[in-house]
Motif scaffolding. Structure first.
Motif, mmCIF file in Angstrom:
data_model
loop_
_atom_site.group_PDB
_atom_site.id
_atom_site.type_symbol
_atom_site.label_atom_id
_atom_site.label_comp_id
_atom_site.label_asym_id
_atom_site.label_seq_id
_atom_site.Cartn_x
_atom_site.Cartn_y
_atom_site.Cartn_z
ATOM 1 N N UNK A 210 0.807 -1.224 0.000
ATOM 2 C CA UNK A 210 0.000 0.000 0.000
ATOM 3 C C UNK A 210 0.836 1.268 0.000
ATOM 4 N N UNK A 211 2.158 1.143 0.211
ATOM 5 C CA UNK A 211 3.008 2.347 0.363
ATOM 6 C C UNK A 211 3.682 2.779 -0.918
ATOM 7 N N UNK A 212 3.633 1.953 -1.933
ATOM 8 C CA UNK A 212 4.454 2.220 -3.121
ATOM 9 C C UNK A 212 3.850 3.364 -3.935
ATOM 10 N N UNK A 213 4.629 4.412 -4.203
ATOM 11 C CA UNK A 213 4.106 5.503 -5.037
ATOM 12 C C UNK A 213 3.591 4.972 -6.376
ATOM 13 N N UNK A 214 2.491 5.525 -6.813
ATOM 14 C CA UNK A 214 1.876 5.107 -8.071
ATOM 15 C C UNK A 214 0.757 4.091 -7.882
ATOM 16 N N UNK A 215 0.759 3.420 -6.709
ATOM 17 C CA UNK A 215 -0.278 2.411 -6.439
ATOM 18 C C UNK A 215 -1.520 3.106 -5.878
ATOM 19 N N UNK A 216 -2.714 2.781 -6.396
ATOM 20 C CA UNK A 216 -3.926 3.395 -5.840
ATOM 21 C C UNK A 216 -4.121 2.953 -4.385
ATOM 22 N N UNK A 217 -4.916 3.694 -3.595
ATOM 23 C CA UNK A 217 -5.088 3.313 -2.188
ATOM 24 C C UNK A 217 -5.552 1.864 -2.046
ATOM 25 N N UNK A 218 -4.863 1.126 -1.146
ATOM 26 C CA UNK A 218 -5.180 -0.285 -0.922
ATOM 27 C C UNK A 218 -5.346 -0.530 0.571
ATOM 28 N N UNK A 219 -6.310 -1.377 0.959
ATOM 29 C CA UNK A 219 -6.499 -1.646 2.391
ATOM 30 C C UNK A 219 -5.536 -2.719 2.904
ATOM 31 N N UNK A 220 -4.234 -2.431 2.844
ATOM 32 C CA UNK A 220 -3.222 -3.369 3.351
ATOM 33 C C UNK A 220 -2.476 -2.690 4.485
ATOM 34 N N UNK A 221 -2.357 -3.407 5.621
ATOM 35 C CA UNK A 221 -1.619 -2.832 6.748
ATOM 36 C C UNK A 221 -0.637 -3.870 7.299
ATOM 37 N N UNK A 222 0.452 -3.431 7.918
ATOM 38 C CA UNK A 222 1.392 -4.390 8.494
ATOM 39 C C UNK A 222 0.865 -4.963 9.801
ATOM 40 N N UNK A 223 0.909 -6.277 9.937
ATOM 41 C CA UNK A 223 0.544 -6.951 11.189
ATOM 42 C C UNK A 223 1.790 -7.707 11.657
ATOM 43 N N UNK A 224 2.412 -7.164 12.683
ATOM 44 C CA UNK A 224 3.712 -7.681 13.115
ATOM 45 C C UNK A 224 3.604 -9.085 13.715
ATOM 46 N N UNK A 225 4.566 -9.921 13.362
ATOM 47 C CA UNK A 225 4.675 -11.244 13.972
ATOM 48 C C UNK A 225 6.111 -11.477 14.400
ATOM 49 N N UNK A 226 6.306 -11.823 15.654
ATOM 50 C CA UNK A 226 7.632 -12.229 16.117
ATOM 51 C C UNK A 226 7.677 -13.759 16.109
ATOM 52 N N UNK A 227 8.801 -14.292 15.675
ATOM 53 C CA UNK A 227 8.942 -15.734 15.445
ATOM 54 C C UNK A 227 10.312 -16.181 15.944
ATOM 55 N N UNK A 228 10.385 -17.398 16.455
ATOM 56 C CA UNK A 228 11.666 -17.969 16.885
ATOM 57 C C UNK A 228 11.991 -19.175 16.014
#
Ligand code: GLY
Length: 370
Positions: A210-228
Protein backbone atom coordinates in the motif's frame (compact mmCIF):
# COMPACT_ATOMS: atom_id res chain seq x y z
CA UNK A 1 10.09 -4.29 -22.86
CA UNK A 2 9.16 -7.21 -20.65
CA UNK A 3 5.60 -8.56 -20.77
CA UNK A 4 5.30 -8.62 -16.98
CA UNK A 5 7.12 -6.72 -14.22
CA UNK A 6 6.67 -8.11 -10.72
CA UNK A 7 7.30 -5.87 -7.72
CA UNK A 8 8.43 -8.17 -4.92
CA UNK A 9 10.51 -11.35 -4.90
CA UNK A 10 8.97 -13.10 -1.92
CA UNK A 11 7.18 -16.42 -2.24
CA UNK A 12 4.13 -14.93 -3.94
CA UNK A 13 6.05 -12.69 -6.37
CA UNK A 14 8.42 -15.46 -7.44
CA UNK A 15 5.66 -18.04 -7.80
CA UNK A 16 3.64 -15.67 -10.00
CA UNK A 17 6.76 -14.96 -12.06
CA UNK A 18 7.57 -18.67 -12.44
CA UNK A 19 4.03 -19.61 -13.47
CA UNK A 20 3.77 -16.69 -15.91
CA UNK A 21 7.13 -17.59 -17.47
CA UNK A 22 6.02 -21.21 -17.87
CA UNK A 23 2.98 -19.88 -19.74
CA UNK A 24 5.34 -18.21 -22.23
CA UNK A 25 5.51 -14.63 -20.92
CA UNK A 26 8.75 -12.68 -20.48
CA UNK A 27 8.96 -11.72 -16.80
CA UNK A 28 11.17 -9.45 -14.70
CA UNK A 29 11.05 -9.45 -10.88
CA UNK A 30 12.47 -6.53 -8.89
CA UNK A 31 13.40 -6.77 -5.21
CA UNK A 32 16.49 -5.55 -3.33
CA UNK A 33 16.39 -8.55 -0.95
CA UNK A 34 14.24 -11.37 -2.35
CA UNK A 35 12.77 -13.55 0.40
CA UNK A 36 13.95 -11.34 3.28
CA UNK A 37 10.47 -10.11 4.19
CA UNK A 38 7.54 -12.14 5.53
CA UNK A 39 8.76 -15.15 3.53
CA UNK A 40 11.78 -15.39 5.86
CA UNK A 41 9.59 -15.53 8.96
CA UNK A 42 6.80 -17.78 7.70
CA UNK A 43 6.47 -21.07 9.55
CA UNK A 44 5.22 -22.73 6.38
CA UNK A 45 1.87 -23.97 7.64
CA UNK A 46 -0.48 -25.23 4.93
CA UNK A 47 -3.36 -25.12 7.34
CA UNK A 48 -6.64 -23.72 6.04
CA UNK A 49 -8.69 -25.52 8.71
CA UNK A 50 -6.67 -24.71 11.83
CA UNK A 51 -6.02 -21.13 10.66
CA UNK A 52 -9.70 -20.53 9.83
CA UNK A 53 -11.42 -17.89 11.90
CA UNK A 54 -15.13 -17.55 12.49
CA UNK A 55 -16.86 -15.83 9.53
CA UNK A 56 -13.88 -16.59 7.22
CA UNK A 57 -15.60 -19.24 5.10
CA UNK A 58 -14.63 -17.64 1.76
CA UNK A 59 -10.98 -17.56 2.77
CA UNK A 60 -11.24 -21.15 3.98
CA UNK A 61 -12.48 -22.18 0.51
CA UNK A 62 -9.54 -20.45 -1.18
CA UNK A 63 -7.15 -22.05 1.32
CA UNK A 64 -8.59 -25.50 0.66
CA UNK A 65 -8.26 -24.93 -3.10
CA UNK A 66 -4.61 -23.96 -2.66
CA UNK A 67 -3.88 -26.84 -0.27
CA UNK A 68 -5.20 -29.25 -2.92
CA UNK A 69 -2.67 -27.77 -5.37
CA UNK A 70 0.30 -28.03 -3.01
CA UNK A 71 1.44 -31.64 -3.63
CA UNK A 72 1.67 -31.16 -7.42
CA UNK A 73 3.12 -27.66 -7.00
CA UNK A 74 5.82 -28.99 -4.65
CA UNK A 75 6.66 -31.90 -6.94
CA UNK A 76 6.89 -29.68 -10.00
CA UNK A 77 8.98 -27.11 -8.14
CA UNK A 78 11.38 -29.75 -6.84
CA UNK A 79 11.77 -31.17 -10.35
CA UNK A 80 12.31 -27.71 -11.91
CA UNK A 81 14.81 -26.54 -9.29
CA UNK A 82 16.48 -29.77 -8.18
CA UNK A 83 15.90 -28.62 -4.58
CA UNK A 84 13.72 -30.12 -1.81
CA UNK A 85 10.87 -28.03 -0.38
CA UNK A 86 10.21 -30.06 2.78
CA UNK A 87 6.52 -30.90 2.37
CA UNK A 88 5.31 -32.65 5.55
CA UNK A 89 1.99 -34.44 5.61
CA UNK A 90 1.78 -35.50 9.26
CA UNK A 91 -1.19 -33.22 9.95
CA UNK A 92 -1.78 -30.66 12.69
CA UNK A 93 -2.66 -31.27 16.32
CA UNK A 94 -4.36 -28.53 18.36
CA UNK A 95 -4.03 -29.03 22.13
CA UNK A 96 -5.40 -27.34 25.25
CA UNK A 97 -4.37 -27.11 28.90
CA UNK A 98 -7.19 -25.91 31.13
CA UNK A 99 -11.00 -25.99 31.26
CA UNK A 100 -11.31 -22.85 29.12
CA UNK A 101 -8.86 -24.19 26.52
CA UNK A 102 -10.84 -27.44 26.32
CA UNK A 103 -14.09 -25.50 25.90
CA UNK A 104 -12.45 -23.55 23.08
CA UNK A 105 -11.28 -26.81 21.46
CA UNK A 106 -14.88 -28.07 21.60
CA UNK A 107 -16.17 -24.84 20.07
CA UNK A 108 -13.54 -25.05 17.32
CA UNK A 109 -14.48 -28.66 16.65
CA UNK A 110 -18.18 -27.77 16.41
CA UNK A 111 -17.36 -24.90 14.04
CA UNK A 112 -15.24 -27.18 11.84
CA UNK A 113 -17.85 -29.95 11.80
CA UNK A 114 -20.53 -27.39 10.94
CA UNK A 115 -18.53 -26.56 7.83
CA UNK A 116 -18.12 -30.24 6.98
CA UNK A 117 -14.37 -30.17 7.70
CA UNK A 118 -12.44 -33.26 8.77
CA UNK A 119 -11.27 -32.91 12.38
CA UNK A 120 -11.11 -35.48 15.15
CA UNK A 121 -11.44 -34.74 18.87
CA UNK A 122 -8.86 -36.69 20.93
CA UNK A 123 -8.60 -37.64 24.61
CA UNK A 124 -5.44 -36.60 26.52
CA UNK A 125 -4.04 -40.14 26.08
CA UNK A 126 -4.76 -40.16 22.32
CA UNK A 127 -3.27 -36.70 21.99
CA UNK A 128 0.02 -37.75 23.59
CA UNK A 129 -0.07 -40.99 21.62
CA UNK A 130 0.29 -38.91 18.46
CA UNK A 131 2.98 -36.58 19.80
CA UNK A 132 4.74 -38.19 22.80
CA UNK A 133 6.87 -35.07 23.42
CA UNK A 134 3.76 -33.17 24.60
CA UNK A 135 3.57 -32.45 28.32
CA UNK A 136 1.48 -34.96 30.34
CA UNK A 137 -0.58 -31.95 31.50
CA UNK A 138 -2.30 -31.68 28.12
CA UNK A 139 -6.10 -31.84 28.61
CA UNK A 140 -7.21 -32.78 25.11
CA UNK A 141 -6.60 -32.40 21.43
CA UNK A 142 -8.08 -31.89 18.01
CA UNK A 143 -6.43 -33.62 15.06
CA UNK A 144 -6.71 -32.05 11.63
CA UNK A 145 -5.00 -34.68 9.52
CA UNK A 146 -5.22 -32.62 6.32
CA UNK A 147 -3.39 -29.49 7.56
CA UNK A 148 0.25 -29.82 6.52
CA UNK A 149 3.45 -27.76 6.33
CA UNK A 150 6.34 -26.96 4.08
CA UNK A 151 9.75 -25.39 4.65
CA UNK A 152 9.06 -21.82 3.50
CA UNK A 153 12.71 -20.84 3.09
CA UNK A 154 13.40 -23.98 1.09
CA UNK A 155 10.41 -23.17 -1.13
CA UNK A 156 11.81 -19.69 -1.72
CA UNK A 157 15.24 -21.03 -2.69
CA UNK A 158 13.59 -23.50 -5.05
CA UNK A 159 11.45 -20.77 -6.61
CA UNK A 160 14.52 -18.62 -7.26
CA UNK A 161 16.21 -21.54 -9.03
CA UNK A 162 13.05 -22.45 -10.96
CA UNK A 163 12.56 -18.82 -12.03
CA UNK A 164 16.12 -18.66 -13.34
CA UNK A 165 15.65 -21.92 -15.21
CA UNK A 166 12.42 -20.58 -16.75
CA UNK A 167 14.13 -17.40 -17.97
CA UNK A 168 12.76 -14.95 -15.35
CA UNK A 169 15.06 -11.94 -14.85
CA UNK A 170 15.51 -11.09 -11.16
CA UNK A 171 16.77 -7.52 -10.63
CA UNK A 172 18.14 -7.03 -7.10
CA UNK A 173 17.11 -3.44 -6.64
CA UNK A 174 14.53 -1.66 -4.54
CA UNK A 175 11.30 -0.79 -6.33
CA UNK A 176 10.75 2.98 -6.05
CA UNK A 177 7.39 3.37 -7.82
CA UNK A 178 4.88 2.04 -10.28
CA UNK A 179 5.24 3.98 -13.52
CA UNK A 180 1.86 5.38 -14.59
CA UNK A 181 1.55 6.46 -18.19
CA UNK A 182 -1.70 7.64 -19.78
CA UNK A 183 -3.74 6.39 -16.81
CA UNK A 184 -2.31 2.87 -16.78
CA UNK A 185 0.55 1.04 -15.09
CA UNK A 186 3.49 0.81 -17.47
CA UNK A 187 6.11 -0.95 -15.34
CA UNK A 188 8.38 -0.18 -12.39
CA UNK A 189 10.88 2.52 -11.59
CA UNK A 190 13.79 1.25 -9.52
CA UNK A 191 15.76 3.09 -6.84
CA UNK A 192 18.62 3.61 -9.32
CA UNK A 193 16.21 5.54 -11.56
CA UNK A 194 16.17 2.78 -14.14
CA UNK A 195 12.77 1.73 -15.50
CA UNK A 196 11.45 -1.76 -16.17
CA UNK A 197 8.84 -1.07 -18.86
CA UNK A 198 6.09 -3.72 -18.94
CA UNK A 199 2.74 -4.48 -20.47
CA UNK A 200 1.44 -5.67 -17.09
CA UNK A 201 2.71 -4.91 -13.60
CA UNK A 202 2.13 -7.24 -10.63
CA UNK A 203 2.15 -5.89 -7.09
CA UNK A 204 3.50 -8.54 -4.69
CA UNK A 205 5.17 -6.39 -2.04
CA UNK A 206 3.39 -7.89 0.96
CA UNK A 207 2.87 -5.43 3.82
CA UNK A 208 4.57 -2.68 1.78
CA UNK A 209 2.09 -2.97 -1.09
CA UNK A 210 0.00 0.00 0.00
CA UNK A 211 3.01 2.35 0.36
CA UNK A 212 4.45 2.22 -3.12
CA UNK A 213 4.11 5.50 -5.04
CA UNK A 214 1.88 5.11 -8.07
CA UNK A 215 -0.28 2.41 -6.44
CA UNK A 216 -3.93 3.39 -5.84
CA UNK A 217 -5.09 3.31 -2.19
CA UNK A 218 -5.18 -0.28 -0.92
CA UNK A 219 -6.50 -1.65 2.39
CA UNK A 220 -3.22 -3.37 3.35
CA UNK A 221 -1.62 -2.83 6.75
CA UNK A 222 1.39 -4.39 8.49
CA UNK A 223 0.54 -6.95 11.19
CA UNK A 224 3.71 -7.68 13.12
CA UNK A 225 4.67 -11.24 13.97
CA UNK A 226 7.63 -12.23 16.12
CA UNK A 227 8.94 -15.73 15.45
CA UNK A 228 11.67 -17.97 16.88
CA UNK A 229 13.74 -20.61 15.11
CA UNK A 230 15.14 -23.38 17.26
CA UNK A 231 17.67 -26.07 16.34
CA UNK A 232 18.35 -29.59 17.59
CA UNK A 233 14.72 -30.75 17.45
CA UNK A 234 15.22 -33.77 15.19
CA UNK A 235 12.51 -36.35 15.92
CA UNK A 236 10.84 -34.19 18.58
CA UNK A 237 7.56 -33.61 16.73
CA UNK A 238 5.96 -35.43 13.80
CA UNK A 239 3.83 -32.56 12.58
CA UNK A 240 2.60 -29.12 13.52
CA UNK A 241 1.39 -28.60 17.09
CA UNK A 242 -0.80 -25.64 17.90
CA UNK A 243 -1.74 -24.90 21.46
CA UNK A 244 -3.93 -22.78 23.60
CA UNK A 245 -1.94 -22.07 26.73
CA UNK A 246 -4.47 -20.55 29.07
CA UNK A 247 -6.06 -18.64 26.25
CA UNK A 248 -2.85 -17.67 24.43
CA UNK A 249 -2.06 -19.20 21.03
CA UNK A 250 1.31 -20.69 20.07
CA UNK A 251 2.40 -23.00 17.26
CA UNK A 252 5.40 -25.28 16.82
CA UNK A 253 6.26 -26.33 13.29
CA UNK A 254 9.09 -28.82 12.65
CA UNK A 255 11.11 -28.37 9.46
CA UNK A 256 14.30 -29.56 7.81
CA UNK A 257 16.82 -31.54 9.80
CA UNK A 258 15.91 -30.66 13.40
CA UNK A 259 14.56 -27.15 12.88
CA UNK A 260 11.54 -25.92 14.81
CA UNK A 261 9.65 -22.66 14.23
CA UNK A 262 7.82 -21.25 17.24
CA UNK A 263 5.34 -18.48 16.51
CA UNK A 264 3.92 -16.04 16.53
CA UNK A 265 2.88 -12.77 18.06
CA UNK A 266 0.12 -10.81 16.31
CA UNK A 267 0.65 -7.08 16.83
CA UNK A 268 -0.90 -4.01 15.18
CA UNK A 269 2.13 -1.72 15.64
CA UNK A 270 2.88 -0.49 12.12
CA UNK A 271 6.35 -1.26 10.80
CA UNK A 272 7.91 -1.86 14.22
CA UNK A 273 10.88 -4.17 13.53
CA UNK A 274 11.90 -4.83 17.12
CA UNK A 275 12.15 -8.29 18.59
CA UNK A 276 11.04 -7.66 22.15
CA UNK A 277 11.95 -9.38 25.41
CA UNK A 278 8.24 -9.88 26.12
CA UNK A 279 7.55 -11.40 22.70
CA UNK A 280 10.41 -13.88 22.98
CA UNK A 281 9.52 -14.66 26.59
CA UNK A 282 5.88 -15.44 25.83
CA UNK A 283 6.70 -17.64 22.84
CA UNK A 284 9.39 -19.59 24.70
CA UNK A 285 7.31 -19.88 27.85
CA UNK A 286 4.30 -21.22 25.98
CA UNK A 287 6.37 -23.55 23.76
CA UNK A 288 8.08 -25.05 26.83
CA UNK A 289 4.71 -25.48 28.55
CA UNK A 290 3.52 -27.48 25.55
CA UNK A 291 6.72 -29.45 24.83
CA UNK A 292 9.05 -29.37 27.85
CA UNK A 293 12.08 -30.55 25.86
CA UNK A 294 12.05 -27.26 23.98
CA UNK A 295 14.01 -25.96 26.97
CA UNK A 296 17.05 -27.94 25.79
CA UNK A 297 17.01 -26.71 22.17
CA UNK A 298 19.29 -24.08 20.71
CA UNK A 299 17.66 -20.68 20.17
CA UNK A 300 19.05 -20.16 16.68
CA UNK A 301 17.20 -17.08 15.46
CA UNK A 302 14.65 -14.49 16.52
CA UNK A 303 12.95 -12.27 13.99
CA UNK A 304 10.04 -9.91 13.44
CA UNK A 305 8.30 -9.33 10.12
CA UNK A 306 4.95 -7.98 8.93
CA UNK A 307 2.02 -9.91 7.56
CA UNK A 308 0.10 -7.99 4.89
CA UNK A 309 -3.22 -7.65 6.74
CA UNK A 310 -6.53 -6.71 5.09
CA UNK A 311 -9.93 -5.82 6.62
CA UNK A 312 -11.30 -9.36 6.10
CA UNK A 313 -7.96 -11.22 6.44
CA UNK A 314 -8.22 -12.44 2.84
CA UNK A 315 -5.88 -11.55 -0.02
CA UNK A 316 -6.24 -8.96 -2.76
CA UNK A 317 -6.07 -10.70 -6.14
CA UNK A 318 -6.63 -9.74 -9.75
CA UNK A 319 -7.13 -6.36 -11.41
CA UNK A 320 -6.85 -3.12 -9.44
CA UNK A 321 -8.47 0.24 -10.05
CA UNK A 322 -5.34 1.19 -12.02
CA UNK A 323 -5.49 -0.50 -15.44
CA UNK A 324 -2.45 -2.70 -16.05
CA UNK A 325 -1.73 -3.17 -12.33
CA UNK A 326 -2.50 -6.67 -11.04
CA UNK A 327 -2.67 -7.43 -7.31
CA UNK A 328 -1.11 -10.46 -5.62
CA UNK A 329 -0.93 -9.26 -2.05
CA UNK A 330 -2.73 -9.06 1.31
CA UNK A 331 -2.17 -12.73 2.17
CA UNK A 332 -2.00 -11.97 5.91
CA UNK A 333 -1.51 -15.28 7.82
CA UNK A 334 -1.72 -17.51 4.75
CA UNK A 335 0.97 -16.47 2.30
CA UNK A 336 2.67 -19.85 2.01
CA UNK A 337 -0.60 -21.76 1.81
CA UNK A 338 -2.04 -19.44 -0.85
CA UNK A 339 1.08 -19.28 -3.03
CA UNK A 340 0.05 -21.96 -5.60
CA UNK A 341 -3.51 -20.71 -6.16
CA UNK A 342 -2.34 -17.08 -6.31
CA UNK A 343 0.36 -17.93 -8.85
CA UNK A 344 -1.98 -19.99 -11.01
CA UNK A 345 -4.83 -17.45 -10.97
CA UNK A 346 -2.53 -14.49 -11.60
CA UNK A 347 -0.74 -16.22 -14.48
CA UNK A 348 -4.13 -17.11 -16.00
CA UNK A 349 -5.21 -13.46 -15.77
CA UNK A 350 -1.94 -12.27 -17.31
CA UNK A 351 -2.19 -14.74 -20.21
CA UNK A 352 -5.94 -14.71 -20.95
CA UNK A 353 -7.23 -11.49 -19.38
CA UNK A 354 -9.69 -13.49 -17.24
CA UNK A 355 -9.37 -14.06 -13.50
CA UNK A 356 -10.40 -17.66 -12.68
CA UNK A 357 -13.55 -18.19 -10.60
CA UNK A 358 -11.56 -19.44 -7.61
CA UNK A 359 -9.95 -16.00 -7.22
CA UNK A 360 -12.87 -13.83 -8.31
CA UNK A 361 -14.28 -13.23 -4.77
CA UNK A 362 -10.94 -11.71 -3.71
CA UNK A 363 -10.65 -8.70 -5.99
CA UNK A 364 -10.02 -5.39 -4.21
CA UNK A 365 -13.36 -3.92 -5.29
CA UNK A 366 -15.13 -6.20 -2.74
CA UNK A 367 -14.48 -3.40 -0.24
CA UNK A 368 -16.52 -1.01 -2.37
CA UNK A 369 -19.41 -3.33 -3.21
CA UNK A 370 -21.97 -2.44 -0.54
N1 GLY B 1 0.27 -18.36 9.66
C1 GLY B 1 0.86 -18.11 10.89
C2 GLY B 1 1.07 -16.71 11.24
O1 GLY B 1 0.72 -15.81 10.51
O2 GLY B 1 1.58 -16.49 12.31
Amino acid sequence: MTAVAVAGGGLVGLAVAWRAALRGLSVTVADDAPGAGASAAAAGMLAPVTEAGYREEALLGLGAASLARWPAFAAELEAASGLPVGLRTAGTLVVGFDEDDVRELDALHAFQRGLGLAAQRLSPRETRGREPALTPRVRGGLLVAGDHSVDGRAVHAALLAACTAAGVVVVRERVAEVVVDGGRAAGLRLASGETVAAGATVLALGAHSGDLPGVPPLPVRPVKGQVLRLAGARGLLEGTVRALVRGRHVYLVPYGDGGLVVGATVEDRGFDARVTAGGVHDLLHDAIEVVPEVEELELAETLARWRPGTPDNAPLLGPSSLPGLVLATGHHRNGVLLTPVTAEATAELLVTGTLPDVAAPFTADRFRRD
